[in-house]
Design an enzyme around this catalytic site. Structure first.
Site, PDB file in Angstrom:
ATOM      1  CB  THR A  16      -3.690  -0.923   8.623  1.00 41.89           C
ATOM      2  OG1 THR A  16      -4.588   0.115   8.258  1.00 41.89           O
ATOM      3  CG2 THR A  16      -4.372  -2.257   8.426  1.00 41.89           C
ATOM      4  CB  THR A  95      -0.580   1.746   3.755  1.00 44.04           C
ATOM      5  OG1 THR A  95      -1.992   1.894   3.901  1.00 44.04           O
ATOM      6  CG2 THR A  95      -0.135   0.385   4.232  1.00 44.04           C
TER       7      THR A  95
HETATM    8  C1  SIN Z   1      -3.155   4.225   8.104  1.00 46.34           C
HETATM    9  O1  SIN Z   1      -2.593   4.697   7.133  1.00 46.34           O
HETATM   10  O2  SIN Z   1      -2.792   4.435   9.274  1.00 46.34           O
HETATM   11  C2  SIN Z   1      -4.368   3.370   7.924  1.00 46.34           C
HETATM   12  C3  SIN Z   1      -4.340   2.627   6.644  1.00 46.34           C
HETATM   13  C4  SIN Z   1      -3.246   1.614   6.560  1.00 46.34           C
HETATM   14  O3  SIN Z   1      -2.292   1.582   7.330  1.00 46.34           O
HETATM   15  O4  SIN Z   1      -3.340   0.790   5.613  1.00 46.34           O
END
Ligand code: SIN
Length: 318
Positions: A16, A95
């Site tokens: 993200t 995340t």
């Molecule tokens: C991911 O994990 O690539 C998408 C979600 C995020 O980074 O919060």
């Protein structure tokens, strides 16, 4: 050419933090992994002119993280950690599986310098995005020579976590990560690191080494996670065993307790040669005790980190 001293290497993998939405107010309907780590760096004026280098290792939504990316990432981290002019590494990551990548790298490399995973809960197009501050904080930690910060870490929302303790605990909030009972290692405040427990040393587990993960990822042992819950039955475990799984981690209720239907199937799986570990689905604390006849305990590891530990344990066998 003169070598840069105190260089921080930024390895991009997507997430993200590199995500883009079509509307600036949209913090949910976006595509992760759209812009590069070099683009991210340009968003942080305070990093301009610093000794930094950037490499794009992958570009994915971390829900799709796989062993092949882990293998390449571990090799790139090891390469840069060995360079004397490098003080630390920052990995930009999604995340969702950040804690798994962190634990894998810690077990394989146990680096002697800070290797800092950072991320964002809001995309790069958000009105109030968290990625640039997290990246700035992560670079500050990667420059630290504090012995407690040697190893794989996560830096998010101004907090510093060890690879072993960190987990994502909230699906939306900007401060989504916790180290549970263990607590954070420290904080980053206006570029300065403040340790929570000065004097303590980071995880001292011996590294397995890059040679350990050299084999093709298709040959890495298949380890699955199953969850014990009300109404659980034996079918998922039996299907896994039938399909050739090598190890199973059961995320047990409470203190690692397992529904009797699942327990029966897991004991059958052990008899068929599958390694089975149990841990707790509670999210904090550790499985306490090892009653006679109980499945082997994974202690304080979360189900997804126990999966990695069991996979590496099976790799050590052959
Ligand atoms: C991911 O994990 O690539 C998408 C979600 C995020 O980074 O919060």
């Amino acid at each position: 050419m003169q070598k840069k001293i105190n260089e921080v290497v930024i390895l991009g993998t997507g997430g993200t933090i590199a995500g883009q939405a079509s509307a600036a107010g949209d913090n949910v309907g976006y595509m992760a992994g759209q812009i590069t780590a070099a683009d991210l760096l340009r968003e942080v004026p305070a990093l301009a002119g610093q000794a930094l280098s950037v490499e794009q290792v992958a570009q994915c939504d971390s829900k799709d993280m796989d062993h092949a990316i882990w293998q390449t990432l571990a090799q790139r981290v090891a390469h840069h950690v060995a360079r004397p002019e490098v003080s630390g590494i920052v990995i930009t990551h999604g995340t969702d599986t950040l804690e798994e990548t962190a634990w894998f790298l810690q077990r394989v490399l146990a680096p002697i310098k800070p290797v800092v995973l950072t991320a964002a809960m809001r995309p790069a197009t958000a009105l109030h995005r968290d990625g640039p501050q997290n990246l700035l904080d992560a670079v500050a930690v990667a420059r630290s020579s504090e012995p407690q910060l040697a190893g794989v870490l996560a830096v998010v929302a101004g907090t510093i976590h060890s690879a072993q303790a960190v987990s994502k605990r909230h699906p939306y909030r900007v401060d989504a990560f916790s180290s549970g009972d263990t607590g954070v290692l420290g904080w980053v405040e206006e570029g300065a690191v403040r340790l929570a427990r000065p004097g303590l040393l980071a995880d001292e587990t011996a590294p397995l080494g890059l040679a350990f993960i050299e084999r093709p990822v298709a040959d890495w042992p298949w380890v699955a996670v199953v969850t014990s819950h009300a109404g659980a039955d034996a079918s998922s475990v039996r299907a896994l065993v039938g399909a050739g799984v090598r190890g199973i981690v059961v995320a047990g209720s409470g203190n690692g307790t397992v529904h009797r239907q699942l327990q029966t199937a897991l004991h059958e799986a052990q008899i068929a040669g599958v390694r089975v570990w149990r841990c707790s689905r509670c999210g904090e604390g550790a499985v306490v005790g090892q009653p006679a006849g109980a499945l082997a305990s994974a202690g304080a590891l979360s189900p997804v980190k126990a999966r990695i530990a069991l996979m590496l344990a099976l790799m050590a066998q052959n």
